[in-house]
Design an enzyme around this catalytic site. Structure first.
Site, PDB file in Angstrom:
ATOM      1  CG  MET A  82      -2.007  -1.072   1.169  1.00  0.00           C
ATOM      2  SD  MET A  82      -3.112  -1.047   2.626  1.00  0.00           S
ATOM      3  CE  MET A  82      -2.054  -1.840   3.847  1.00  0.00           C
ATOM      4  CB  CYS A  90      -2.028   0.686  -8.807  1.00  0.00           C
ATOM      5  SG  CYS A  90      -2.226   2.355  -8.144  1.00  0.00           S
ATOM      6  CG  ASN A  95      -6.322  -7.912  -2.028  1.00  0.00           C
ATOM      7  OD1 ASN A  95      -6.174  -6.981  -2.816  1.00  0.00           O
ATOM      8  ND2 ASN A  95      -6.335  -7.713  -0.723  1.00  0.00           N
ATOM      9  NE  ARG A 103      -9.881  -1.326   1.014  1.00  0.00           N
ATOM     10  CZ  ARG A 103     -11.198  -1.338   0.842  1.00  0.00           C
ATOM     11  NH1 ARG A 103     -11.917  -0.265   1.137  1.00  0.00           N
ATOM     12  NH2 ARG A 103     -11.802  -2.422   0.389  1.00  0.00           N
TER      13      ARG A 103
END
Length: 392
Positions: free
Chosen positions: A28, A114, A216, A241
């Protein structure tokens, strides 16, 4: 509610590296630097795989000062995992060979997931797998240049619901020698909104049985991770997250995948780490201190830590004025003094276990002109399409 416990999970093999339990910290940008990886690794007891934030291949090849700092690993990090972003096969190849020849890492992950505009407008990240031949060329260069280092990739389902790419990309990855694939069950257009499509993870696992597939998306607790493995058959999980402001989530994950609940407190979501605000505050100060040591400047470390404050304090009874004050501190003493003014005996709040971080969705994906006209043509992609700085 009690947490369902699996039998001890099958180890995940990433080339010569055994990841047991099969839990990976997602890269991240601006988050998974060495200090945060240290915290997560400490809570996990050193178990799992912890990947660096995204490193731009052009910046690495040019030895950009910021980038060279981002690839610094703590001596205790084994294996050392770097995630690379690139659009030009030649530049990706140079970066991978540099890593291999200079012993900069033990594992290379390639970013094809991304969704942020500054990446996709260059044809990178989650936009790139649409160009099948370009994806193949990058993977071929990377695997060839890596030598004995394993190369993995992380991707999304596709650009949007009309341009789904994950099955084609998975087959290309197998053919080009990629060691494992992680799939975020969202499209680029979804960003982080809506619900992750775990069925897509199951489909990919069936489609590429030759290599490990990691899932994920929407893993907020150890129970979520176990459920993803049960429902999709994936070989491991990638957690992003869900650990923001909760590095101790990795203690939960390790215990759950090892089939034990000993030493874990009972909470609203079942057994798990449920720290008091006093314990959370201690982790906050340590996190900020580690950032200062890593950067080489205490004030800059505390300033960099500011973005974590809201995540750590989620759900606790902390007034808005104090939250704002803590989010503008510039020294460890100031941060510690502010935290000491809180009711530190507060128990872990029931509302703190759910989603956190970015949740925006239904975004228009910014792409290079004409990108969707031909899924195979990759003319015009070259070194000038590369980002020149790292960190997302």
């Amino acid at each position: 509610m009690s947490t369902t416990v699996l039998a001890p999970a099958t180890p995940l093999s990433i080339g010569p590296h055994t990841v047991q339990p099969p839990v990976v910290l997602a890269p991240m940008a601006g988050i998974t630097n060495a200090p945060f990886r240290t915290l997560c690794r400490e809570f996990s007891g050193g178990k799992g795989l912890f990947v660096s934030e995204m490193i731009t291949t052009r910046a690495l090849v040019e030895r950009n000062e910021k980038t060279m700092q981002l690839i610094r690993f703590d001596a205790s990090e084994q294996p050392r995992s770097i995630q690379l972003y690139g659009v030009d096969p030649a530049t990706v190849g140079k970066a991978v060979r540099m890593i291999a020849e200079e012993d900069l890492a033990d594992h290379i992950d390639l970013n094809f997931g991304c969704p942020v505009p500054k990446v996709t407008r260059k044809g990178g990240g989650s936009a790139l797998p649409y160009k099948r031949n370009l994806l193949r060329a990058i993977l071929r260069e990377a695997v060839s240049g890596a030598g004995d280092l394993p190369v993995t990739m992380k991707m999304r389902k596709g650009i949007d619901d009309d341009h789904i790419t994950f099955l084609d990309a998975g087959r290309i990855a197998v053919e080009e020698g990629v060691t494992a694939i992680a799939l975020h069950g969202r499209t680029a257009a979804q960003h982080y909104g809506g619900t992750a499509d775990w069925d897509a993870i199951a489909r990919l696992k069936e489609h590429v049985p030759e290599i490990p597939v990691l899932g994920n998306g929407d893993i907020w607790s150890a129970e979520d991770a176990l459920r993803m493995v049960r429902e999709t058959g994936c070989d491991g999980v990638v957690v992003g997250r869900g650990c923001l402001g909760r590095p101790w989530l990795f203690a939960d994950l390790v215990a759950a995948f090892e089939g034990r609940t000993d030493g874990l407190a009972e909470g609203p979501g079942g057994p798990g780490v449920r720290p008091t605000l006093r314990e959370v505050a201690a982790v906050m100060v340590r996190h900020a201190g580690l950032l200062g040591e890593w950067i080489g400047d205490e004030a800059r470390g505390v300033i960099d830590f500011r973005k974590h404050v809201a995540w750590y304090l989620k759900g606790f009874a902390v007034g808005s004025d104090m939250r704002k004050r803590l989010a503008i501190t510039s020294s460890l003493a100031e941060l510690s003094e502010g935290l000491e003014e809180l009711d530190l005996d507060q128990a872990w709040p029931a509302g703190a276990d759910g989603p956190r971080g970015r949740t925006s969705g239904n975004n228009r994906v910014v792409l290079p002109d004409g990108w969707l006209q031909d899924p195979y043509d990759c003319a015009g992609i070259g070194e000038d399409a590369e980002l020149d700085t790292s960190g997302g």
